[in-house]
Motif scaffolding. Structure first.
Motif, PDB file in Angstrom:
ATOM      1  N   GLN A  81       0.807 -95.792 -24.570  1.00 40.08           N
ATOM      2  CA  GLN A  81       0.984 -95.862 -26.019  1.00 40.08           C
ATOM      3  C   GLN A  81      -0.298 -95.488 -26.772  1.00 40.08           C
ATOM      4  O   GLN A  81      -0.257 -95.171 -27.963  1.00 40.08           O
ATOM      5  CB  GLN A  81       1.406 -97.277 -26.434  1.00 40.08           C
ATOM      6  N   ALA A  82      -1.430 -95.539 -26.073  1.00 35.49           N
ATOM      7  CA  ALA A  82      -2.694 -95.189 -26.723  1.00 35.49           C
ATOM      8  C   ALA A  82      -2.746 -93.715 -27.096  1.00 35.49           C
ATOM      9  O   ALA A  82      -3.449 -93.334 -28.044  1.00 35.49           O
ATOM     10  CB  ALA A  82      -3.866 -95.531 -25.812  1.00 35.49           C
ATOM     11  N   GLU A  83      -2.005 -92.886 -26.389  1.00 33.57           N
ATOM     12  CA  GLU A  83      -2.023 -91.454 -26.673  1.00 33.57           C
ATOM     13  C   GLU A  83      -1.442 -91.187 -28.054  1.00 33.57           C
ATOM     14  O   GLU A  83      -0.333 -91.608 -28.381  1.00 33.57           O
ATOM     15  CB  GLU A  83      -1.221 -90.688 -25.621  1.00 33.57           C
ATOM     16  N   GLY A  84      -2.234 -90.513 -28.870  1.00 36.18           N
ATOM     17  CA  GLY A  84      -1.803 -90.181 -30.221  1.00 36.18           C
ATOM     18  C   GLY A  84      -2.106 -91.244 -31.259  1.00 36.18           C
ATOM     19  O   GLY A  84      -1.906 -91.006 -32.457  1.00 36.18           O
ATOM     20  N   MET A  85      -2.569 -92.404 -30.826  1.00 31.81           N
ATOM     21  CA  MET A  85      -2.935 -93.444 -31.797  1.00 31.81           C
ATOM     22  C   MET A  85      -4.202 -93.055 -32.542  1.00 31.81           C
ATOM     23  O   MET A  85      -5.136 -92.506 -31.961  1.00 31.81           O
ATOM     24  CB  MET A  85      -3.175 -94.786 -31.085  1.00 31.81           C
ATOM     25  N   LYS A  86      -4.225 -93.350 -33.834  1.00 34.75           N
ATOM     26  CA  LYS A  86      -5.449 -93.184 -34.625  1.00 34.75           C
ATOM     27  C   LYS A  86      -6.279 -94.455 -34.446  1.00 34.75           C
ATOM     28  O   LYS A  86      -5.900 -95.518 -34.936  1.00 34.75           O
ATOM     29  CB  LYS A  86      -5.126 -92.950 -36.093  1.00 34.75           C
ATOM     30  N   VAL A  87      -7.392 -94.318 -33.740  1.00 29.71           N
ATOM     31  CA  VAL A  87      -8.164 -95.495 -33.346  1.00 29.71           C
ATOM     32  C   VAL A  87      -9.619 -95.340 -33.770  1.00 29.71           C
ATOM     33  O   VAL A  87     -10.228 -94.289 -33.529  1.00 29.71           O
ATOM     34  CB  VAL A  87      -8.079 -95.717 -31.820  1.00 29.71           C
ATOM     35  N   ARG A  88     -10.151 -96.373 -34.386  1.00 36.77           N
ATOM     36  CA  ARG A  88     -11.590 -96.389 -34.674  1.00 36.77           C
ATOM     37  C   ARG A  88     -12.321 -96.540 -33.347  1.00 36.77           C
ATOM     38  O   ARG A  88     -12.139 -97.511 -32.622  1.00 36.77           O
ATOM     39  CB  ARG A  88     -11.934 -97.536 -35.621  1.00 36.77           C
ATOM     40  N   ILE A  89     -13.131 -95.526 -33.030  1.00 36.97           N
ATOM     41  CA  ILE A  89     -13.878 -95.506 -31.784  1.00 36.97           C
ATOM     42  C   ILE A  89     -15.337 -95.206 -32.112  1.00 36.97           C
ATOM     43  O   ILE A  89     -15.627 -94.248 -32.825  1.00 36.97           O
ATOM     44  CB  ILE A  89     -13.341 -94.412 -30.828  1.00 36.97           C
ATOM     45  N   SER A 122      -6.253-100.922 -44.671  1.00 35.66           N
ATOM     46  CA  SER A 122      -5.680 -99.832 -45.463  1.00 35.66           C
ATOM     47  C   SER A 122      -4.759 -98.932 -44.650  1.00 35.66           C
ATOM     48  O   SER A 122      -4.225 -97.956 -45.178  1.00 35.66           O
ATOM     49  CB  SER A 122      -6.812 -98.989 -46.058  1.00 35.66           C
ATOM     50  N   LYS A 123      -4.602 -99.240 -43.362  1.00 31.77           N
ATOM     51  CA  LYS A 123      -3.765 -98.450 -42.444  1.00 31.77           C
ATOM     52  C   LYS A 123      -4.312 -97.042 -42.206  1.00 31.77           C
ATOM     53  O   LYS A 123      -3.575 -96.135 -41.804  1.00 31.77           O
ATOM     54  CB  LYS A 123      -2.323 -98.352 -42.955  1.00 31.77           C
ATOM     55  N   ALA A 124      -5.616 -96.857 -42.462  1.00 26.96           N
ATOM     56  CA  ALA A 124      -6.227 -95.562 -42.163  1.00 26.96           C
ATOM     57  C   ALA A 124      -6.380 -95.369 -40.663  1.00 26.96           C
ATOM     58  O   ALA A 124      -6.604 -94.253 -40.197  1.00 26.96           O
ATOM     59  CB  ALA A 124      -7.588 -95.456 -42.844  1.00 26.96           C
ATOM     60  N   ALA A 125      -6.275 -96.443 -39.916  1.00 32.14           N
ATOM     61  CA  ALA A 125      -6.311 -96.373 -38.454  1.00 32.14           C
ATOM     62  C   ALA A 125      -5.222 -97.283 -37.912  1.00 32.14           C
ATOM     63  O   ALA A 125      -4.854 -98.294 -38.533  1.00 32.14           O
ATOM     64  CB  ALA A 125      -7.673 -96.799 -37.928  1.00 32.14           C
ATOM     65  N   MET A 166      -6.479 -90.601 -27.445  1.00 29.74           N
ATOM     66  CA  MET A 166      -6.561 -91.221 -28.761  1.00 29.74           C
ATOM     67  C   MET A 166      -7.100 -90.241 -29.795  1.00 29.74           C
ATOM     68  O   MET A 166      -7.853 -89.331 -29.446  1.00 29.74           O
ATOM     69  CB  MET A 166      -7.495 -92.446 -28.717  1.00 29.74           C
ATOM     70  N   ILE A 167      -6.731 -90.435 -31.036  1.00 29.44           N
ATOM     71  CA  ILE A 167      -7.295 -89.681 -32.149  1.00 29.44           C
ATOM     72  C   ILE A 167      -8.420 -90.531 -32.726  1.00 29.44           C
ATOM     73  O   ILE A 167      -8.177 -91.548 -33.375  1.00 29.44           O
ATOM     74  CB  ILE A 167      -6.235 -89.382 -33.221  1.00 29.44           C
ATOM     75  N   VAL A 174      -6.243-108.379 -39.182  1.00 29.75           N
ATOM     76  CA  VAL A 174      -5.760-107.001 -39.378  1.00 29.75           C
ATOM     77  C   VAL A 174      -5.439-106.282 -38.070  1.00 29.75           C
ATOM     78  O   VAL A 174      -4.870-105.187 -38.086  1.00 29.75           O
ATOM     79  CB  VAL A 174      -6.800-106.167 -40.164  1.00 29.75           C
ATOM     80  N   ALA A 175      -5.792-106.866 -36.938  1.00 34.35           N
ATOM     81  CA  ALA A 175      -5.476-106.294 -35.622  1.00 34.35           C
ATOM     82  C   ALA A 175      -5.039-107.452 -34.738  1.00 34.35           C
ATOM     83  O   ALA A 175      -5.752-107.887 -33.832  1.00 34.35           O
ATOM     84  CB  ALA A 175      -6.672-105.563 -35.031  1.00 34.35           C
ATOM     85  N   GLN A 176      -3.864-107.936 -35.011  1.00 34.55           N
ATOM     86  CA  GLN A 176      -3.415-109.205 -34.435  1.00 34.55           C
ATOM     87  C   GLN A 176      -3.170-109.149 -32.924  1.00 34.55           C
ATOM     88  O   GLN A 176      -3.128-110.189 -32.267  1.00 34.55           O
ATOM     89  CB  GLN A 176      -2.123-109.665 -35.135  1.00 34.55           C
ATOM     90  N   ASN A 177      -3.005-107.949 -32.391  1.00 37.11           N
ATOM     91  CA  ASN A 177      -2.679-107.804 -30.972  1.00 37.11           C
ATOM     92  C   ASN A 177      -3.837-107.174 -30.201  1.00 37.11           C
ATOM     93  O   ASN A 177      -4.444-106.208 -30.664  1.00 37.11           O
ATOM     94  CB  ASN A 177      -1.426-106.936 -30.813  1.00 37.11           C
TER      95      ASN A 177
END
Length: 341
Positions: free
Chosen positions: A162-170, A200-203, A184-185, A221-224
């Motif tokens: 599921q990580a593939e294609g996710m917009k993730v702050r890295i 803001s759902k930017a990621a 990941m993006i 904001v990142a409950q999981n």
């Protein structure tokens, strides 16, 4: 910027001193610049621990003054080099191209605590990595690393695919290599902007150390949190000092700081703080309604091991190109962590 402190100057700075009780007796006050929130372990525990060790080693002749918000995280090294502060903490991954050998501690797959990793990191730096002279212009006071960073998100992730294609702050460094390998993006924003980026759902998510769930309020904001054994990477940090500020201290103080505080002693202490922060953040996550920890399946663990093998090979080759014996440094870190007590 290290300064001889007058009585009037001490009264003016007492509100900012980390340990105001001993500040009144100190001969020298070192100004610390920090970019983390006031309640984060960096400011709530790491700098106070450093201050306590400095004060004890120097019999109270040296103390510190903490200042927040002097500059954003990527500018801290230049801030110290310019003398605008005596000390700061830097995350090496924020400065792409400036640091390469520091990626050795960030590699996925190391087994052991943050304390063990931080001690091993300092020893490998002293034996191999410092030869690259990447911290030229500042004095390295400590090197340390947090525990394995994990993927955190508002929407639940139950499988690594599921990580593939996710917009993730890295962040930068090895984290970027891992994110790319997982598809990941990557979105690059400093840690101080993570909360608003997620709110803001930017990621879609963030990859950060576990203690960030408390330090940066990610339980809101990142409950999981999707948990891989050992995490996706470890972050590389340093406490650095202005060279002139150190040189301005009397020789006996310089010597005792070198012998009793700087290097392995403070690196070990900070590593232990990172470890404690992770444990507390796990407890906080489990205690917060709507939060969950999802453990990676054995199949995902095996898949990530393949990804980690490729990342390690790439980074070791990259570090070796600096002239450092990267393979020896890697083997030393593994061995030191395995033997850690």
């Amino acid at each position: 910027m290290a300064k001889f402190t007058t009585f009037g100057g001490l009264l003016a700075s007492a509100a900012f001193a980390l340990t105001a009780g001993t500040a009144l007796a100190a001969d020298y006050t070192l100004v610390i610049s920090s970019w983390a929130p006031p309640t984060h372990s960096i400011n709530a525990r790491m700098w106070p621990t450093f201050t306590e060790m400095v004060e004890e080693a120097t019999d109270g002749r040296v103390t510190t003054e903490l200042k927040l918000g002097l500059a954003p995280p990527p500018a801290q090294m230049d801030l110290v080099m310019d003398g605008a502060a005596d000390l700061s903490i830097i995350f090496h991954g924020y400065q792409a191209g400036r640091f390469v050998t520091t990626k050795m501690i960030e590699l996925p797959g190391y087994v052991g605590s943050s304390e063990a990793a931080s001690v091993a990191y300092w020893r490998a730096y002293d034996a191999y990595l410092k030869d690259a002279n990447e911290h030229r212009g500042v004095k390295v006071v400590a090197l340390h690393t947090h525990g394995g960073a994990q993927l955190m998100s508002a929407e639940q992730v139950t499988e690594l695919s599921q990580a593939e294609g996710m917009k993730v702050r890295i962040p930068g460094g090895v984290a970027a290599d891992v994110g790319q390998a997982l598809g990941m993006i990557g979105i690059k924003v400093p840690a101080t902007k993570v909360y608003e980026t997620l709110a803001s759902k930017a990621a879609d998510g963030v990859v950060m150390p576990i203690d960030s769930r408390v330090g940066f309020k990610l339980t809101e904001v990142a409950q999981n949190m999707y948990m891989l054994p050992g995490g996706l990477y470890r972050g590389s940090f340093a406490f650095i000092m202005n060279e002139d500020a150190f040189a301005d201290l009397p020789e006996d103080i310089q010597q005792v700081l070198e012998d009793e505080v700087f290097g392995e002693p403070i690196s070990r202490a900070i590593g232990a703080i990172w470890e404690a922060g992770d444990a507390e953040a796990i407890e906080a996550t489990l205690a917060t309604p709507g939060n969950a920890i999802i453990d990676a399946s054995p199949e995902d663990v095996a898949r990530f091991d393949e990804v980690a093998t490729g990342v390690r090979a790439k980074v070791i080759e990259e570090v070796a190109a600096t002239g450092v014996d990267a393979q020896a440094a890697y083997e030393m870190i593994k061995a030191e962590m395995a033997a850690f007590e």
